[in-house]
Design a protein around this motif. Structure first.
Motif, PDB file in Angstrom:
ATOM      1  N   LEU A 159       1.028  -1.102   0.123  1.00 14.67           N
ATOM      2  CA  LEU A 159       0.085   0.184  -0.048  1.00 14.67           C
ATOM      3  C   LEU A 159       0.988   1.144   0.113  1.00 14.67           C
ATOM      4  O   LEU A 159       1.794   1.491   0.947  1.00 14.67           O
ATOM      5  CB  LEU A 159      -0.953  -0.100   1.470  1.00 14.67           C
ATOM      6  CG  LEU A 159      -1.888   1.203   1.275  1.00 14.67           C
ATOM      7  CD1 LEU A 159      -2.641   1.707   0.159  1.00 14.67           C
ATOM      8  CD2 LEU A 159      -2.434   1.375   2.709  1.00 14.67           C
ATOM      9  N   LEU A 160       0.674   2.064  -1.121  1.00 14.90           N
ATOM     10  CA  LEU A 160       1.416   3.343  -1.127  1.00 14.90           C
ATOM     11  C   LEU A 160       0.462   4.415  -1.033  1.00 14.90           C
ATOM     12  O   LEU A 160      -0.321   4.931  -2.084  1.00 14.90           O
ATOM     13  CB  LEU A 160       2.305   3.575  -2.347  1.00 14.90           C
ATOM     14  CG  LEU A 160       3.017   4.911  -2.521  1.00 14.90           C
ATOM     15  CD1 LEU A 160       3.804   5.376  -1.209  1.00 14.90           C
ATOM     16  CD2 LEU A 160       3.690   4.823  -3.750  1.00 14.90           C
ATOM     17  N   GLY A 183       2.859 -11.983  -9.068  1.00 12.91           N
ATOM     18  CA  GLY A 183       1.613 -12.284  -8.608  1.00 12.91           C
ATOM     19  C   GLY A 183       0.954 -11.482  -7.461  1.00 12.91           C
ATOM     20  O   GLY A 183      -0.116 -11.609  -7.130  1.00 12.91           O
ATOM     21  N   GLY A 184       1.636 -10.564  -7.013  1.00 18.25           N
ATOM     22  CA  GLY A 184       1.392  -9.614  -5.752  1.00 18.25           C
ATOM     23  C   GLY A 184       0.659  -8.333  -6.535  1.00 18.25           C
ATOM     24  O   GLY A 184       0.417  -8.258  -7.806  1.00 18.25           O
ATOM     25  N   ARG A 185       0.452  -7.543  -5.787  1.00 18.21           N
ATOM     26  CA  ARG A 185      -0.382  -6.071  -6.151  1.00 18.21           C
ATOM     27  C   ARG A 185       0.244  -5.030  -5.390  1.00 18.21           C
ATOM     28  O   ARG A 185       0.522  -5.138  -4.127  1.00 18.21           O
ATOM     29  CB  ARG A 185      -1.815  -6.330  -6.195  1.00 18.21           C
ATOM     30  CG  ARG A 185      -2.432  -6.596  -4.845  1.00 18.21           C
ATOM     31  CD  ARG A 185      -2.731  -7.983  -4.375  1.00 18.21           C
ATOM     32  NE  ARG A 185      -3.378  -8.303  -3.201  1.00 18.21           N
ATOM     33  CZ  ARG A 185      -3.052  -9.266  -2.264  1.00 18.21           C
ATOM     34  NH1 ARG A 185      -1.808  -9.892  -2.588  1.00 18.21           N
ATOM     35  NH2 ARG A 185      -3.541  -9.275  -1.233  1.00 18.21           N
ATOM     36  N   LEU A 186      -0.313  -3.996  -5.761  1.00 14.53           N
ATOM     37  CA  LEU A 186       0.090  -2.686  -5.195  1.00 14.53           C
ATOM     38  C   LEU A 186      -0.868  -1.742  -5.577  1.00 14.53           C
ATOM     39  O   LEU A 186      -1.626  -1.488  -6.473  1.00 14.53           O
ATOM     40  CB  LEU A 186       1.339  -1.970  -5.906  1.00 14.53           C
ATOM     41  CG  LEU A 186       1.852  -0.503  -5.364  1.00 14.53           C
ATOM     42  CD1 LEU A 186       3.582  -0.325  -5.363  1.00 14.53           C
ATOM     43  CD2 LEU A 186       1.079   0.431  -6.315  1.00 14.53           C
ATOM     44  N   VAL A 187      -1.540  -0.945  -4.493  1.00 17.25           N
ATOM     45  CA  VAL A 187      -2.403  -0.032  -4.567  1.00 17.25           C
ATOM     46  C   VAL A 187      -1.634   1.502  -4.193  1.00 17.25           C
ATOM     47  O   VAL A 187      -1.076   1.645  -3.310  1.00 17.25           O
ATOM     48  CB  VAL A 187      -3.522  -0.023  -3.472  1.00 17.25           C
ATOM     49  CG1 VAL A 187      -4.387   1.154  -3.272  1.00 17.25           C
ATOM     50  CG2 VAL A 187      -4.245  -1.183  -3.980  1.00 17.25           C
ATOM     51  N   LEU A 196      -7.520   6.163  -6.147  1.00 19.20           N
ATOM     52  CA  LEU A 196      -6.631   5.166  -6.181  1.00 19.20           C
ATOM     53  C   LEU A 196      -6.535   4.213  -7.304  1.00 19.20           C
ATOM     54  O   LEU A 196      -7.473   4.547  -8.120  1.00 19.20           O
ATOM     55  CB  LEU A 196      -7.072   4.215  -4.785  1.00 19.20           C
ATOM     56  CG  LEU A 196      -8.503   3.617  -4.842  1.00 19.20           C
ATOM     57  CD1 LEU A 196      -8.501   2.432  -5.698  1.00 19.20           C
ATOM     58  CD2 LEU A 196      -9.040   3.264  -3.393  1.00 19.20           C
ATOM     59  N   ALA A 197      -5.433   3.529  -7.564  1.00 21.06           N
ATOM     60  CA  ALA A 197      -5.424   2.510  -8.634  1.00 21.06           C
ATOM     61  C   ALA A 197      -4.788   1.129  -8.158  1.00 21.06           C
ATOM     62  O   ALA A 197      -3.708   1.311  -7.217  1.00 21.06           O
ATOM     63  CB  ALA A 197      -4.712   3.267  -9.652  1.00 21.06           C
TER      64      ALA A 197
END
Length: 453
Positions: A348-349, A395-399, A446-447
């Protein structure tokens, strides 16, 4: 035997409101912190007076442009309404224009508040005359005010939002930002239910009133919106960590990130830990959680107030607090490692930004922000996104999230990153904005970026 020290006399509420407003203006500080400082000096202040002071401070900040327009139109020599005198008149004009306070009361209270600068009462007649004209001409003058004056927005923001939203969109947003915001509560669904918390709130705070969320907000099982109820920081719900005060828009970043039990998650700009706690709740307090921030002061607060709520089950979650400037040239060992060795499933950023989506809760930003702030923040935001993306495992994610609706701080940052070589490893799977006019929330953008290779 030494005599006990006499208590300081309690201040006139309007006088304290004026003092607080002057402090905010002179220090260019956050209104909530400065107001808290002032109120803490007088712990014996009657709750009704505390409420009045809070109403006056935030009300004047939200409506300052309109108040000044009315005062200037009513005064024979508006350029002489300076400093503390203008602040006193702003408070009185706010009472007349927004609180419908009877004119004689507002005028008399303004004269009392002016005694420090006017001990002989020489300004009393002028104060009464100006406020009488404000009361008499308010409807006619409001009809003639420009949008920035009527809705108390700086000219540069009116120009910017007019271009983005058109005249009707500008007015809808400006109106929404002058409304007194409700209090949004985040319910810890890992340990309770929304209905159970609602029942307990009524039992603990009988005067609490629940506010329905707008249809545009969709399903929000973690959010309860309330007004009244007194101090919600007291009672078993808050003390046991079953509720936290967090605006609806702000709650969405972690919901979209969707951290899972057993994952390794990074809260890159953790601040005092509000979203860090929310991440732990979503993880069922199982897994590894790293909270990082450039401010040692904010991390100290996280350690004091958030760690206990995160580590309710100490065997289930490993919390690591890291003091680091993630945009700087050097990183601590905890984060300075190849992604395949120390990457994260979820990052999370919640990036530092202008905060221009928060003008309802932080109305002082109307008067302390400048147009140049938008681009100045953008450089930092781009650097942080690039660095944080490097820590996401395949396979991970970032917001990426900001409490601003300015395109340069949101869409432009993400679009520029996705066009780079590093960004080619990601796919944007969600992009959304939360606005004061549609969702009745703070402005939030957000994205979500999923790493596909």
């Amino acid at each position: 035997m030494a005599r006990p020290r006499a208590k300081s006399p309690l201040p006139n509420p309007r006088r304290l409101a004026v003092r607080t407003l002057r402090e905010i203006e002179q220090r260019q500080g956050f209104s909530n912190r400065i107001l808290s400082e002032q109120l803490e000096r007088f712990p014996d202040l009657d709750p009704r007076d505390r409420g009045l002071i809070t109403t006056l401070v935030y009300g004047v900040l939200r409506h300052r442009g309109r108040l000044d327009a009315h005062l200037d139109a009513a005064a024979d020599k508006p350029h002489k309404l300076k400093g503390e005198l203008r602040t006193i008149l702003r408070v009185a004009a706010y009472e007349v224009l927004e609180l419908d306070r009877p004119l004689p009361i507002a005028s008399a209270e303004a004269s009392k508040a002016a005694k420090r600068i006017d001990p002989r009462g020489r300004l009393k007649g002028m104060i009464a005359k100006i406020l009488a004209k404000v009361a008499k001409d308010k409807a006619d003058l409001d009809a003639r005010l420009r949008p920035g004056q009527r809705w108390s927005l700086p000219a540069w923001l009116v120009e910017r939002w007019s271009a983005q939203l058109g005249a009707e969109g500008l007015e809808a947003r400006a109106r929404a930002l002058t409304e007194v915001p409700s209090v949004d509560l985040r319910v810890d669904l890992s340990r309770s239910t929304r209905d159970a918390v609602r029942e307990q709130l009524v039992a603990d705070h009988p005067s609490v009133r629940f506010v329905e969320l707008p249809e545009a907000a969709g399903d929000q099982p973690q959010c309860l919106r309330v007004r009244g109820g007194g101090d919600l920081f007291h009672g078993p719900l808050f003390e046991d960590g079953l509720i936290a005060i967090q605006s609806l828009g702000s709650q969405q970043a972690v919901r979209v990130l969707d951290p899972q039990p057993g994952e390794r998650t990074l809260d890159a700009c953790a601040g005092m830990g509000t979203k860090t706690i929310q991440i732990a709740e979503h993880m069922g307090r199982r897994g590894a959680l790293v909270a990082s921030d450039a401010s040692a002061e904010r991390l100290d607060e996280l350690e004091r107030s958030a760690r206990a709520r995160i580590e309710l089950d100490a065997d289930g979650i490993a919390l690591q607090v890291v003091h680091a400037d993630l945009a700087g040239p050097e990183l601590p060992a905890e984060l300075d490692a190849p992604p395949d060795e120390a990457g994260f499933d979820a990052v999370l950023l919640d990036a530092p930004c202008t905060g221009l989506g928060n003008l309802a809760r932080h109305p002082e930003l109307r008067w302390t922000s400048q147009a140049s702030d938008v681009l100045e923040r953008a450089g930092l935001q781009a650097s942080l996104l690039e660095r944080c993306a490097a820590w996401v495992r395949p396979g991970g994610r970032l917001v990426y999230a900001v409490c601003s609706l300015e395109p340069e701080e949101g869409p432009a940052i993400v679009d520029a990153f996705l066009a780079t070589e590093a960004g080619a490893a990601f796919e944007q799977t969600k992009r959304e904005a939360w606005t004061p006019e549609a969702q009745r929330s703070d402005g939030f953008w957000l994205a979500r970026l999923d790493r596909v290779r």
